[in-house]
Design an enzyme around this catalytic site. Sequence first.
Site, PDB file in Angstrom:
ATOM      1  N   SER A 256      27.603  45.107  43.390  1.00 24.92           N
ATOM      2  CA  SER A 256      27.393  43.167  43.661  1.00 24.92           C
ATOM      3  C   SER A 256      26.450  42.857  44.310  1.00 24.92           C
ATOM      4  O   SER A 256      26.196  43.678  45.588  1.00 24.92           O
ATOM      5  CB  SER A 256      28.315  43.925  44.185  1.00 24.92           C
ATOM      6  OG  SER A 256      29.666  42.250  45.004  1.00 24.92           O
TER       7      SER A 256
ATOM      8  N   TYR B 138      34.895  47.674  50.250  1.00 30.62           N
ATOM      9  CA  TYR B 138      34.178  47.099  49.274  1.00 30.62           C
ATOM     10  C   TYR B 138      32.722  46.764  49.848  1.00 30.62           C
ATOM     11  O   TYR B 138      31.342  47.373  49.208  1.00 30.62           O
ATOM     12  CB  TYR B 138      34.428  45.902  48.575  1.00 30.62           C
ATOM     13  CG  TYR B 138      33.998  45.568  46.803  1.00 30.62           C
ATOM     14  CD1 TYR B 138      34.533  46.129  46.411  1.00 30.62           C
ATOM     15  CD2 TYR B 138      33.168  44.471  47.344  1.00 30.62           C
ATOM     16  CE1 TYR B 138      33.811  45.459  45.136  1.00 30.62           C
ATOM     17  CE2 TYR B 138      32.676  43.533  46.303  1.00 30.62           C
ATOM     18  CZ  TYR B 138      32.894  44.682  44.742  1.00 30.62           C
ATOM     19  OH  TYR B 138      33.008  44.324  43.582  1.00 30.62           O
TER      20      TYR B 138
HETATM   21  P1  NAD Z   1      38.109  44.618  36.471  1.00 24.53           P
HETATM   22  O1  NAD Z   1      38.790  44.162  37.194  1.00 24.53           O
HETATM   23  O2  NAD Z   1      38.049  42.993  34.929  1.00 24.53           O
HETATM   24  O3  NAD Z   1      37.387  45.826  36.074  1.00 24.53           O
HETATM   25  C1  NAD Z   1      37.722  46.899  36.610  1.00 24.53           C
HETATM   26  C2  NAD Z   1      37.329  47.960  35.326  1.00 24.53           C
HETATM   27  O4  NAD Z   1      37.863  49.474  36.764  1.00 24.53           O
HETATM   28  C3  NAD Z   1      38.566  48.285  34.589  1.00 24.53           C
HETATM   29  O5  NAD Z   1      38.076  48.481  33.371  1.00 24.53           O
HETATM   30  C4  NAD Z   1      39.777  49.177  35.212  1.00 24.53           C
HETATM   31  O6  NAD Z   1      40.408  49.368  33.909  1.00 24.53           O
HETATM   32  C5  NAD Z   1      38.719  50.334  36.075  1.00 24.53           C
HETATM   33  N1  NAD Z   1      39.393  51.204  36.511  1.00 24.53           N
HETATM   34  C6  NAD Z   1      40.209  51.165  38.085  1.00 24.53           C
HETATM   35  N2  NAD Z   1      40.354  51.824  38.765  1.00 24.53           N
HETATM   36  C7  NAD Z   1      39.524  53.020  37.722  1.00 24.53           C
HETATM   37  C8  NAD Z   1      39.600  54.051  37.361  1.00 24.53           C
HETATM   38  N3  NAD Z   1      40.161  54.874  38.595  1.00 24.53           N
HETATM   39  N4  NAD Z   1      39.653  54.788  36.616  1.00 24.53           N
HETATM   40  C9  NAD Z   1      38.864  54.642  36.027  1.00 24.53           C
HETATM   41  N5  NAD Z   1      38.709  53.347  36.020  1.00 24.53           N
HETATM   42  C10 NAD Z   1      39.111  52.334  36.614  1.00 24.53           C
HETATM   43  O7  NAD Z   1      37.510  44.170  37.243  1.00 24.53           O
HETATM   44  P2  NAD Z   1      35.069  43.254  36.709  1.00 24.53           P
HETATM   45  O8  NAD Z   1      35.929  42.292  37.961  1.00 24.53           O
HETATM   46  O9  NAD Z   1      35.192  43.464  35.689  1.00 24.53           O
HETATM   47  O10 NAD Z   1      34.726  44.477  37.470  1.00 24.53           O
HETATM   48  C11 NAD Z   1      34.235  45.570  36.995  1.00 24.53           C
HETATM   49  C12 NAD Z   1      32.632  45.963  38.603  1.00 24.53           C
HETATM   50  O11 NAD Z   1      31.700  45.132  38.658  1.00 24.53           O
HETATM   51  C13 NAD Z   1      33.348  46.257  39.587  1.00 24.53           C
HETATM   52  O12 NAD Z   1      32.155  47.298  39.932  1.00 24.53           O
HETATM   53  C14 NAD Z   1      33.520  45.406  40.738  1.00 24.53           C
HETATM   54  O13 NAD Z   1      33.246  45.888  41.842  1.00 24.53           O
HETATM   55  C15 NAD Z   1      31.886  44.802  40.072  1.00 24.53           C
HETATM   56  N6  NAD Z   1      31.646  43.088  40.034  1.00 24.53           N
HETATM   57  C16 NAD Z   1      32.717  42.342  40.016  1.00 24.53           C
HETATM   58  C17 NAD Z   1      32.540  40.897  40.022  1.00 24.53           C
HETATM   59  C18 NAD Z   1      32.830  39.475  39.436  1.00 24.53           C
HETATM   60  O14 NAD Z   1      33.389  38.726  40.144  1.00 24.53           O
HETATM   61  N7  NAD Z   1      34.016  40.003  38.783  1.00 24.53           N
HETATM   62  C19 NAD Z   1      31.610  40.760  41.107  1.00 24.53           C
HETATM   63  C20 NAD Z   1      30.260  41.943  41.141  1.00 24.53           C
HETATM   64  C21 NAD Z   1      30.621  42.940  40.832  1.00 24.53           C
END
Ligand code: NAD
Length: 261
Positions: free
Chosen positions: A143, A156
């Site tokens: 991130s 985080y």
């Molecule tokens: P999201 O909530 O759509 O996806 C998260 C995924 O992780 C989901 O598929 C969820 O089911 C899964 N998950 C959560 N807990 C779990 C567990 N215990 N076991 C297995 N799977 C689990 O969110 P996202 O935004 O797509 O995030 C995905 C990644 O990207 C994360 O690591 C997040 O920190 C990172 N990220 C997101 C953003 C953003 O703006 N959306 C920005 C920077 C980084």
Amino acid sequence: MAITTDLSGKTAVITGSNSGIGLGIAWELARAGADVVLNSFTDSEDDHALAKEIAETCGVTATYIKADMSKGEECRALVAQAGACDILINNAGIQHVAPIDEFPIAKWDAIISINLSSAFHTTAAALPLMRKAGWGRVINVASAHGLTASPFKSAYVAAKHGIIGLTKTTALETAGQSITANAICPGYVLTPLVEAQIPDQMKTHNMDRDTVVREVMLARQPSREFATVEQLGGTAVFLCSDAGAQITGTAISVDGGWTAM
Ligand code: NAD
């Protein structure tokens, strides 16, 4: 020799991929020809339907495996059950926002285990398979918070900084083995979860959609545009391509300039 992005014959395991960025990366890897293994901690018809849709659309093998990334043994079992793991995308992640002195201990533990320790376990299970295959790609979804901090996101930010450290160590331990390890550092990405927050933000700030997105949600993202899950997927495909063969140990920002400030 011409550079190829054809990933036919490779198997990709993507943690946390039944929604958002993980699902977007799975789609782009499958479009590039890779077989994909989707994962989350649930086991619903919808989860398996996603795999079926990817398989039918892209003409690849796609399966869904339930495994809870907060549990080390399940992380390792996911890779074992996948059978092959040429490409490992550590993407599962959760968030909690609170000041350090009020941060619930259980939330700290959950964020560190899901956002950081899971990648240690899956990587430990995947590297022997990659070495046996003579090729591998580890991509950790970090991130902008892996490179910079915000208040109230201690767990985080710690986990995301930690995963960049793990990425560098993985790169050094696999250097010269046709295996690379890199982190992708997204800024604000337009996932269904973020999209769902927009109406509330419009109401709270009494602004129209464009203004609330530009002035409130993307205040730290100089482009004032969200990154998309397809762009994250495209970045993963690039790192998996021949063009990425000598890119290892890096943290690649896809953040509209956030960390340039
Ligand atoms: P999201 O909530 O759509 O996806 C998260 C995924 O992780 C989901 O598929 C969820 O089911 C899964 N998950 C959560 N807990 C779990 C567990 N215990 N076991 C297995 N799977 C689990 O969110 P996202 O935004 O797509 O995030 C995905 C990644 O990207 C994360 O690591 C997040 O920190 C990172 N990220 C997101 C953003 C953003 O703006 N959306 C920005 C920077 C980084």
